[in-house]
Design a protein around this motif. Sequence first.
Motif, PDB file in Angstrom:
ATOM      1  N   LYS A  51       0.852  -1.179   0.000  1.00 22.22           N
ATOM      2  CA  LYS A  51       0.000   0.000   0.000  1.00 22.22           C
ATOM      3  C   LYS A  51       0.895   1.240   0.000  1.00 22.22           C
ATOM      4  CE  LYS A  51      -2.003   1.229   3.872  1.00 22.22           C
ATOM      5  NZ  LYS A  51      -2.880   1.313   5.038  1.00 22.22           N
ATOM      6  N   MET A  52       0.547   2.210  -0.839  1.00 24.74           N
ATOM      7  CA  MET A  52       1.232   3.504  -0.845  1.00 24.74           C
ATOM      8  C   MET A  52       0.218   4.579  -0.487  1.00 24.74           C
ATOM      9  SD  MET A  52       3.465   3.357  -4.398  1.00 24.74           S
ATOM     10  CE  MET A  52       3.854   5.093  -4.308  1.00 24.74           C
TER      11      MET A  52
ATOM     12  N   ARG B  36      -1.107  -2.532  -5.625  1.00 21.63           N
ATOM     13  CA  ARG B  36      -0.440  -2.911  -6.883  1.00 21.63           C
ATOM     14  C   ARG B  36      -0.286  -1.719  -7.832  1.00 21.63           C
ATOM     15  NH1 ARG B  36      -4.623  -6.835  -7.933  1.00 21.63           N
ATOM     16  NH2 ARG B  36      -4.402  -6.067 -10.034  1.00 21.63           N
ATOM     17  N   GLN B  37      -0.676  -0.544  -7.404  1.00 17.21           N
ATOM     18  CA  GLN B  37      -0.587   0.646  -8.246  1.00 17.21           C
ATOM     19  C   GLN B  37       0.681   1.433  -7.944  1.00 17.21           C
ATOM     20  OE1 GLN B  37      -4.264   2.077  -6.566  1.00 17.21           O
ATOM     21  NE2 GLN B  37      -5.216   2.160  -8.599  1.00 17.21           N
ATOM     22  N   GLY B  38       1.201   2.088  -8.974  1.00 13.63           N
ATOM     23  CA  GLY B  38       2.256   3.071  -8.823  1.00 13.63           C
ATOM     24  C   GLY B  38       1.686   4.421  -9.207  1.00 13.63           C
TER      25      GLY B  38
ATOM     26  N   GLU C 140       6.808  -0.486   5.628  1.00  7.15           N
ATOM     27  CA  GLU C 140       7.659  -1.592   6.072  1.00  7.15           C
ATOM     28  C   GLU C 140       9.093  -1.312   5.650  1.00  7.15           C
ATOM     29  OE1 GLU C 140       6.431  -5.516   4.933  1.00  7.15           O
ATOM     30  OE2 GLU C 140       4.321  -5.019   5.206  1.00  7.15           O
ATOM     31  N   SER C 141      10.009  -1.539   6.548  1.00  5.08           N
ATOM     32  CA  SER C 141      11.422  -1.427   6.222  1.00  5.08           C
ATOM     33  C   SER C 141      11.758  -2.458   5.142  1.00  5.08           C
ATOM     34  CB  SER C 141      12.251  -1.675   7.475  1.00  5.08           C
ATOM     35  OG  SER C 141      13.607  -1.496   7.216  1.00  5.08           O
ATOM     36  N   GLY C 142      12.574  -2.080   4.188  1.00  9.42           N
ATOM     37  CA  GLY C 142      12.978  -2.988   3.119  1.00  9.42           C
ATOM     38  C   GLY C 142      12.135  -2.887   1.858  1.00  9.42           C
ATOM     39  N   GLN C 143      10.983  -2.209   1.915  1.00  9.07           N
ATOM     40  CA  GLN C 143      10.182  -2.050   0.701  1.00  9.07           C
ATOM     41  C   GLN C 143      10.992  -1.303  -0.349  1.00  9.07           C
ATOM     42  OE1 GLN C 143       6.604  -0.099   2.214  1.00  9.07           O
ATOM     43  NE2 GLN C 143       5.428  -1.926   1.727  1.00  9.07           N
ATOM     44  N   GLU C 144      10.882  -1.760  -1.592  1.00  9.68           N
ATOM     45  CA  GLU C 144      11.616  -1.141  -2.692  1.00  9.68           C
ATOM     46  C   GLU C 144      10.653  -0.560  -3.718  1.00  9.68           C
ATOM     47  OE1 GLU C 144      15.801  -3.508  -2.913  1.00  9.68           O
ATOM     48  OE2 GLU C 144      14.105  -4.417  -3.978  1.00  9.68           O
ATOM     49  N   PHE C 145      11.077   0.556  -4.303  1.00  8.05           N
ATOM     50  CA  PHE C 145      10.293   1.259  -5.311  1.00  8.05           C
ATOM     51  C   PHE C 145      11.169   1.572  -6.510  1.00  8.05           C
ATOM     52  CE2 PHE C 145       8.512   2.121  -1.194  1.00  8.05           C
ATOM     53  CZ  PHE C 145       7.150   2.011  -1.381  1.00  8.05           C
ATOM     54  N   LEU C 146      10.656   1.307  -7.698  1.00  7.20           N
ATOM     55  CA  LEU C 146      11.294   1.745  -8.926  1.00  7.20           C
ATOM     56  C   LEU C 146      10.953   3.218  -9.096  1.00  7.20           C
ATOM     57  CD1 LEU C 146      12.811   0.833 -11.541  1.00  7.20           C
ATOM     58  CD2 LEU C 146      10.542   0.696 -12.584  1.00  7.20           C
TER      59      LEU C 146
END
Length: 164
Positions: free
Chosen positions: A90-91, A115-117, A133-139
């Motif tokens: 979730k963002m 699932r959305q950007g 959450e720590s460790g989440q990655e984003f392009l």
Amino acid sequence: MTITLRPEPLTKERFALYGDVIESSRSSDAMNDARFERFDDLCGVDIREQGHVAVSIAKCRAATSLPLMLDMVERHPLGSQAFVPLSPCKMVVVVAPPQESVDTAELRAFVTNGRQGINYKCGTWHMPLIAFESGQEFLIIDRGGNEANCDIHMLGDAVLLESD
């Protein structure tokens, strides 16, 4: 005075003033002998003034929780900026229209479906990226170059971002 924002579900229509929703819900084409579906042109990448497209990955080092007090927003006057989660998450984003100044009454908060950007239009005011959450990655897809491309605006009113 404190302004309270509660995120509303992110949709293409609700977010249109601020940018694009990046998701695979649009029509697709087949590729690689029809083993894959390809979803093209999901956002407009806007690069101005001799910049170049930069593709990066951001990894969360410190998780954020809601409620969260916001005291500033930023914008990128020389290009768009996209964030796509590399795994479902979730963002929450807070935005204001792409204009010269920020009116806190115009701030809106959105929450993704996991699932959305999002792709901010050039000049759209927005809060910095957060993750739960720590460790989440984003392009990240944005403008690279040597020119300064980040304006910061300190908010005059206290803004409390609550959970959805």
